[in-house]
Scaffold this active site. Sequence first.
Site, PDB file in Angstrom:
ATOM      1  N   SER A 271       0.820  -1.201   0.000  1.00  0.00           N
ATOM      2  CA  SER A 271       0.000   0.000   0.000  1.00  0.00           C
ATOM      3  C   SER A 271       0.857   1.255   0.000  1.00  0.00           C
ATOM      4  O   SER A 271       1.600   1.518  -0.926  1.00  0.00           O
ATOM      5  CB  SER A 271      -0.970  -0.039   1.184  1.00  0.00           C
ATOM      6  OG  SER A 271      -1.849   1.049   1.155  1.00  0.00           O
TER       7      SER A 271
ATOM      8  N   ASP B  87      -3.215   6.418  -3.204  1.00  0.00           N
ATOM      9  CA  ASP B  87      -2.102   5.817  -2.479  1.00  0.00           C
ATOM     10  C   ASP B  87      -1.427   4.764  -3.363  1.00  0.00           C
ATOM     11  O   ASP B  87      -1.777   4.609  -4.534  1.00  0.00           O
ATOM     12  CB  ASP B  87      -2.563   5.243  -1.141  1.00  0.00           C
ATOM     13  CG  ASP B  87      -3.508   4.056  -1.272  1.00  0.00           C
ATOM     14  OD1 ASP B  87      -4.058   3.845  -2.371  1.00  0.00           O
ATOM     15  OD2 ASP B  87      -3.709   3.344  -0.273  1.00  0.00           O
TER      16      ASP B  87
ATOM     17  N   ASP C  72      -1.300   1.479  -3.766  1.00  0.00           N
ATOM     18  CA  ASP C  72      -2.044   0.427  -4.460  1.00  0.00           C
ATOM     19  C   ASP C  72      -3.376   0.926  -4.995  1.00  0.00           C
ATOM     20  O   ASP C  72      -4.179   0.144  -5.499  1.00  0.00           O
ATOM     21  CB  ASP C  72      -2.252  -0.791  -3.561  1.00  0.00           C
ATOM     22  CG  ASP C  72      -3.011  -0.482  -2.269  1.00  0.00           C
ATOM     23  OD1 ASP C  72      -3.019   0.696  -1.853  1.00  0.00           O
ATOM     24  OD2 ASP C  72      -3.588  -1.413  -1.679  1.00  0.00           O
TER      25      ASP C  72
ATOM     26  N   ASP D 169      -6.172   1.955  -3.838  1.00  0.00           N
ATOM     27  CA  ASP D 169      -7.507   1.623  -3.323  1.00  0.00           C
ATOM     28  C   ASP D 169      -8.086   2.764  -2.497  1.00  0.00           C
ATOM     29  O   ASP D 169      -9.258   2.744  -2.150  1.00  0.00           O
ATOM     30  CB  ASP D 169      -7.492   0.322  -2.517  1.00  0.00           C
ATOM     31  CG  ASP D 169      -6.618   0.385  -1.269  1.00  0.00           C
ATOM     32  OD1 ASP D 169      -5.825   1.352  -1.127  1.00  0.00           O
ATOM     33  OD2 ASP D 169      -6.710  -0.533  -0.438  1.00  0.00           O
TER      34      ASP D 169
END
Length: 463
Positions: A98, A248, A250, A252
């Site tokens: 992440s 961010d 990743d 999501d």
Amino acid sequence: MRDLKQLVKAYDVRGVVPDQWDENLSRAFGAAFVRVTGATAIVVGHDMRPSSPSLSRAFAEGAAGYGADVTEIGLCSTDQLYYASGKLDLPGAMFTASHNPAQYNGIKMCRKGAAPVGEDTGLAEIRELVQSWINDDDTVSVPAAPEGTVEGKLSQQDTLRGYADHLLGLVDLTSIRPLKVVVDAGNGMGGHTVPTVLAGLPLDVVPMYFELDGTFPNHEANPLDPKNLVDLQAKVREVGADLGLAFDGDADRCFVIDERGEPVSPSAITALVAVRELARARANGEPNATIIHNLITSWTVAEVVAEHGGQAVRTRVGHSFIKQRMAETDAIFGGEHSAHYYFRDFWRADTGMLAALHVLAALGGQDRTLSELTREYDRYAASGEINSEVADQAGKAAEVRAAFGSLEGVSVDELDGLTVAGADWWFNLRASNTEPLLRLNVEAKDPAKMAELRDGVLAIVRG
């Protein structure tokens, strides 16, 4: 022998590569994932970190060795992996850390239909199984699959176009006015998904840091930290954009910047999207639909939901709790203070991209600026999340409760940490799951009251 409790967190696997884990351990996680879930087929994807392709492939090989066919979707955002899990009806594994720095990597796992795998829903069993395969010298010995197991096949599939089409089928952007939007992908997976999702819309997209680079050469891909929004804020002002979007690592989560270059709180975005989803539910014959919000989103969220005929349900912080309550209540939408947004029509999974499309549709469907549009969803003064390093978290929380819990007219609950509320103010004090920290959030109608409460609680916590 290494202790996997340092690597396997409440919701995912996350640690430094190769110090805490490597391909051998990833292969073991793949085998254990299949053992625990009983899956005969899974889907696997990964982000742009240098270690992600090899870790992802090792996991796939471990899963195949225990009889599961593996569909590898390659580079993807976490919500693109959730899309694949939902659409293909397969358990999934996403390799990402992440927003963490470059030396980290991790695995977010789900059952078919993007249902979460957390500590109470399989992750603890996976951890214990892998732990049992680690030898005294730290080598990993995965036992042979049960006799008669046929090794699974590895295949590749591109899901990006299908992911984009699914999202665009949930939000109508065809008739919005032209908008200029700056997008900061932070060298993360937004640089992979945004061009496909936003292509062909009446948008003038100004890209920032779209190059996929897991070393994060420009800034950390963590928009929750204000210093990582500075470049985006400056660019929005420089080019006269209608808004800015920051993803961010990743992709999501999505953070929103208004036309002045000022951040829009995730609580305000939660309220805005909730209004739109409630209207859509009513149009589809579903009055009084349910919206989930965690307990440290603004009181504004519950107020707005009630004003628009919905039922607001408060829950603990964390995606597994949000998704569980969404399933129990058949909620249409859920939002968190950390800019995670969950949609029933997206298998109850979190997708920052779908929230961004809702913001674009809301802004482009009328003539006001974004700051004017969101003003009605910004009713309280908030401290934001303040972290304090504390050795005795329980002891300090007890001191705060003793000081504030006995005040006249207040209520106290411990759904998640300590929440104390008065007539027009509240604060929550929670212990971190992974660090010796207490996290404080304060909100009040009056800014002076908010500051007084904030300073009073911190004096005890840090005293």
